[in-house]
Design an enzyme around this catalytic site. Structure first.
Site, PDB file in Angstrom:
ATOM      1  N   ASP A  36     -74.484 -69.508 -16.349  1.00  0.00           N
ATOM      2  CA  ASP A  36     -73.768 -68.312 -16.763  1.00  0.00           C
ATOM      3  C   ASP A  36     -74.066 -67.988 -18.234  1.00  0.00           C
ATOM      4  O   ASP A  36     -74.226 -66.835 -18.600  1.00  0.00           O
ATOM      5  CB  ASP A  36     -72.257 -68.505 -16.595  1.00  0.00           C
ATOM      6  CG  ASP A  36     -71.852 -68.313 -15.142  1.00  0.00           C
ATOM      7  OD1 ASP A  36     -72.742 -67.974 -14.333  1.00  0.00           O
ATOM      8  OD2 ASP A  36     -70.669 -68.512 -14.827  1.00  0.00           O
ATOM      9  N   ASP A  40     -75.534 -64.707 -19.795  1.00  0.00           N
ATOM     10  CA  ASP A  40     -74.772 -63.919 -20.770  1.00  0.00           C
ATOM     11  C   ASP A  40     -75.588 -63.623 -22.026  1.00  0.00           C
ATOM     12  O   ASP A  40     -75.451 -62.564 -22.630  1.00  0.00           O
ATOM     13  CB  ASP A  40     -73.477 -64.647 -21.151  1.00  0.00           C
ATOM     14  CG  ASP A  40     -72.470 -64.582 -20.012  1.00  0.00           C
ATOM     15  OD1 ASP A  40     -72.648 -63.721 -19.129  1.00  0.00           O
ATOM     16  OD2 ASP A  40     -71.532 -65.402 -19.990  1.00  0.00           O
ATOM     17  N   LYS A 120     -70.375 -52.131  15.877  1.00  0.00           N
ATOM     18  CA  LYS A 120     -70.440 -53.375  15.106  1.00  0.00           C
ATOM     19  C   LYS A 120     -70.851 -53.003  13.687  1.00  0.00           C
ATOM     20  O   LYS A 120     -71.988 -52.634  13.431  1.00  0.00           O
ATOM     21  CB  LYS A 120     -71.442 -54.348  15.721  1.00  0.00           C
ATOM     22  CG  LYS A 120     -71.497 -55.650  14.969  1.00  0.00           C
ATOM     23  CD  LYS A 120     -72.181 -56.729  15.788  1.00  0.00           C
ATOM     24  CE  LYS A 120     -72.062 -58.078  15.131  1.00  0.00           C
ATOM     25  NZ  LYS A 120     -72.782 -58.181  13.864  1.00  0.00           N
ATOM     26  N   GLU A 178     -63.870 -55.487   8.618  1.00  0.00           N
ATOM     27  CA  GLU A 178     -65.145 -55.474   7.928  1.00  0.00           C
ATOM     28  C   GLU A 178     -65.060 -54.653   6.651  1.00  0.00           C
ATOM     29  O   GLU A 178     -64.615 -53.504   6.682  1.00  0.00           O
ATOM     30  CB  GLU A 178     -66.142 -54.810   8.899  1.00  0.00           C
ATOM     31  CG  GLU A 178     -67.489 -55.388   8.961  1.00  0.00           C
ATOM     32  CD  GLU A 178     -67.559 -56.819   9.451  1.00  0.00           C
ATOM     33  OE1 GLU A 178     -66.579 -57.345  10.032  1.00  0.00           O
ATOM     34  OE2 GLU A 178     -68.615 -57.434   9.224  1.00  0.00           O
ATOM     35  N   CYS A 404    -101.718 -81.344  16.492  1.00  0.00           N
ATOM     36  CA  CYS A 404    -100.641 -80.871  15.618  1.00  0.00           C
ATOM     37  C   CYS A 404    -101.220 -80.691  14.209  1.00  0.00           C
ATOM     38  O   CYS A 404    -102.315 -81.179  13.914  1.00  0.00           O
ATOM     39  CB  CYS A 404     -99.529 -81.907  15.615  1.00  0.00           C
ATOM     40  SG  CYS A 404     -98.228 -81.611  14.407  1.00  0.00           S
ATOM     41  N   CYS A 433     -94.547 -87.612  11.781  1.00  0.00           N
ATOM     42  CA  CYS A 433     -95.301 -86.375  11.514  1.00  0.00           C
ATOM     43  C   CYS A 433     -94.606 -85.656  10.365  1.00  0.00           C
ATOM     44  O   CYS A 433     -93.432 -85.299  10.456  1.00  0.00           O
ATOM     45  CB  CYS A 433     -95.327 -85.490  12.764  1.00  0.00           C
ATOM     46  SG  CYS A 433     -95.773 -83.774  12.422  1.00  0.00           S
TER      47      CYS A 433
END
Ligand code: IVH
Length: 678
Positions: A36, A40, A120, A178, A404, A433
């Site tokens: 922060d 700032d 929705k 919502e 693979c 793997c």
């Protein structure tokens, strides 16, 4: 002077760009990369520049562009009723399945069931609790179980009543809905956010509600949590009432009775979609009758009585530049088409899944082909068809790699149930793997598993590549000083990560079982298995091959667990690496006993089994009722069974005989209803 001015403008523009980047990191939920105070500092410098030099004034106030970053420090409050998500339907067939499942569950074949359809809303969900008409609690969804206290910010929204002035309102009324930003209003906020939904989310999470108040947030109410006393009989009646009480409800809702009406209504609203002032991504269809809703209940993640029918997917034509393969956490090899970037429904797509080897062969998809791709809802875009007329004559059939990415051979397994060869090719090396192992780690930190905030897929990728983590237990033994030195990490994000890891290291047994990623063991099955073992000590007996066989035989008796699951668990524990991984995790975690949901129920510590059909309810409903009352439902008759419930419709005589032989209590269909008072 001119040179200095130029330099200042350059500095200013660079810092504005930076601030916007950090804003996105903050708002778009991934953890911020600076503290922060660092943030700032940049902001202060920008404000200073604007105040000091007149030529910046025209550019508008930094304050407006910047806003302030959302806070992470909201109080956490457990929801009185979990906030679930919705299952999805992508077409008429899915909707037909949804209707069929409901009818089967309720055994309601003759009577019609009313459905209530609502748009929705693509916003941020919130829940409001009114006590005697006064708004007392306001929470975000959070992880569905626990939300954040954002009451003060929610109170700034004019469409949220602070007080309900009406007679006969329930003493406790929890309204869910919502929070969103209108499309027009969003135009003025475009600078800072990728879309209206992010803008709404960021604004709701402001530390100071004065900041939230500046944003034109709106609210649509669409559901309820706890309501005491329950006075509503249907969803439509509920919405009508709360609308009279001052809540805004969506006007494009409608009662529908069958698939035809659902389809017609869907098309109608889809055609309106672009003209609405808010984003919607489909319609929610809910069983209108609230009593039926509670009979239907929920699966572990979503209600059985509702689904989100998404609008038809958007398609686009493009060309395949290359086909790459990806390895999933179960070793599944998925081919991915790298396509020429194309916009599908507003999103630029450059990768589309080709599902598996069989799919490529069936459609004869080749590199260089012109293909149609589609994107439906939030699912991964997929290649749907090939335009063979546009194919180059020199194109060659695509040969699917047999190895693979780790270099080892892959295999197609034979399905134990169908005895057919799987469509999916797999690398079966598990943690050996590197590619599979990395995906397993991503699963472990995911929301449904350990849910470690700030440790998303990208971070796993970063820490893996730097060899900081390799096995799951490493996540709980991180060297934070080492991470602090990495690009993109600051003291704040490290502190957040520390907290999240600490919080995650205490986990319930069922979540743990789900997290370790045994094939075929999803959240539901993990709960059944958790309920069987109760403690991690009991679960650890699976490490021992002799004990394992017996335990798996017992586990096989549980309803919901079949041969596929048993075989998969056996394979998992037969692999020594898996056992080591789990042992290491046990060493760094506190694994809490499975929480028996209803200890005091009528059937607590009893096991039940059902045979035959029932007239008033389906087998699934009978099962969920037994569980609701604390019972365990078995799939086989053995000495462990306490009660055999015999339905009137074609019960199996053999089972009844066997139960009699074992002196198991036998209950008729009528007695079963008496038990339940129905
Ligand atoms: S009913 C079990 N109705 O969609 C949840 N939800 O994926 C029942 N949503 O987080 C929710 N519009 O916030 C319902 N008309 C509507 C909705 C709606 C948007 C959101 C909801 C939830 C998500 C479910």
């Amino acid at each position: 002077m001119n040179k200095e001015k130029n330099n200042l403008i350059k500095e200013y523009e660079k810092k504005i760009k930076l601030i916007k980047k950090y804003n996105r990191q903050y708002y778009e939920k991934d953890s911020p990369s600076i503290t922060d105070s660092e943030y700032d500092k940049i902001k202060e410098r920008l404000v200073f520049l604007e105040n000091e030099y007149k030529f910046f004034k025209k550019k508008g106030s930094v304050q407006n562009i910047v806003g302030s970053p959302p806070s992470k420090k909201f109080k956490k409050i457990k929801h009185k009723k979990a906030m679930l998500s919705l299952s999805n339907a992508f077409g008429k067939e899915d909707m037909n399945d949804f209707l069929k499942k409901i009818k089967n569950f309720l055994k309601s074949y003759d009577s019609t069931i009313d459905f209530f359809s609502e748009p929705k809303i693509d916003g941020i969900s919130a829940t409001l609790i009114y006590e005697n008409g006064l708004l007392k609690t306001g929470l975000s969804r959070g992880d569905g179980e626990t939300g954040e206290d954002i009451l003060n910010n929610l109170k700034t929204i004019s469409q949220i009543p602070k007080k309900i002035d009406a007679k006969q309102i329930p003493k406790i009324l929890e309204i869910r809905g919502e929070v969103y930003i209108g499309k027009k209003d969003f135009e003025t906020l475009k600078e800072n956010f990728a879309n209206p939904r992010n803008a709404a989310g960021g604004s709701l999470r402001q530390k100071f509600s004065e900041e939230t108040a500046k944003i034109p947030l709106q609210f649509f109410a669409h559901g309820f949590g706890i309501v005491e006393p329950m006075i509503f009989k249907t969803q439509s009646e509920f919405l009508e009432k709360i609308n009279q009480w001052g809540f805004s409800t969506n006007p494009h809702s409608k009662l529908v009775k069958n698939l035809n009406e659902i389809e017609n209504h869907h098309k109608k609203i889809e055609s309106l979609r672009a003209s609405l002032d808010y984003d919607i991504d489909g319609l929610v269809y809910k069983v209108n009758n609230i009593e039926l809703q509670s009979r239907l209940g929920n699966t572990s993640s979503s209600p059985r009585w509702a689904t989100a029918y998404k609008f038809s997917s958007e398609k686009a034509t493009t060309k395949i530049k290359d086909i790459a393969i990806q390895v999933g956490r179960t070793g599944a090899i998925t081919p991915v088409a790298k396509v020429q970037p194309v916009t599908v429904g507003g999103v630029v797509v450059s990768n589309a899944t080709l599902h598996n080897e069989d799919e490529i062969n069936r459609k004869d998809i080749r590199i260089g082909d012109t293909v149609v791709i589609q994107r439906a809802g939030d699912v991964i875009p997929q290649v749907v068809s090939v335009d063979k007329t546009k194919r180059d004559t020199s194109s060659k059939k695509y040969i699917f790699p047999e190895k693979c990415l780790c270099g080892y051979k892959t295999r197609k397994e034979i399905n134990v149930v169908t005895k057919k060869e799987d469509a999916v090719r797999r690398c079966l090396r598990g943690y050996d793997c590197d590619y599979t192992a990395k995906e397993k780690l991503k699963h472990i930190v995911s929301k449904e598993a350990f849910n470690i905030d700030g440790l998303g897929k990208k971070v796993i990728e970063q820490l893996w590549n730097l060899k900081i983590i390799k096995f799951p237990a490493d996540i709980f033994n991180l060297d934070y000083n080492q991470i602090l030195k990495l690009e993109g990490w600051g003291s704040l994000s490290i502190q957040n990560l520390k907290n999240a890891v600490k919080k995650a290291s205490s986990i319930f047994l069922d979540k743990f079982i789900y997290s370790v990623g045994i094939r075929h063991i999803g959240q539901e099955n993990a709960k059944i298995i958790g309920n069987f073992f109760i403690s991690i000590d009991n679960f650890s007996n699976l490490f021992n091959p002799l004990k394992r066989e017996k335990l798996l035989n017992n586990l096989n008796e549980l309803d919901g667990i079949g041969n596929t699951q048993i075989l998969s668990i056996n394979n998992f524990f037969a692999n020594q690496k898996n056992v080591e991984v789990i042992k290491a995790l046990i060493g760094v975690l506190q694994i809490k006993n499975f929480k028996i949901i209803n200890k005091k129920g009528k059937f607590s510590s009893k096991s039940l089994m059902f045979t035959g059909g029932f007239e008033k309810m389906s087998r699934s409903e009978a099962k969920s009722l037994a569980e609701e009352h604390g019972g365990k439902v078995l799939g086989n008759i053995s000495k462990k069974l306490d009660i055999l419930v015999v339905g009137n419709v074609k019960p199996t005589k053999k089972k009844i005989e066997k139960a009699k032989g074992l002196k198991i209590k036998i209950v008729s269909e009528e007695e079963w209803y008496d038990f339940l008072n129905i």
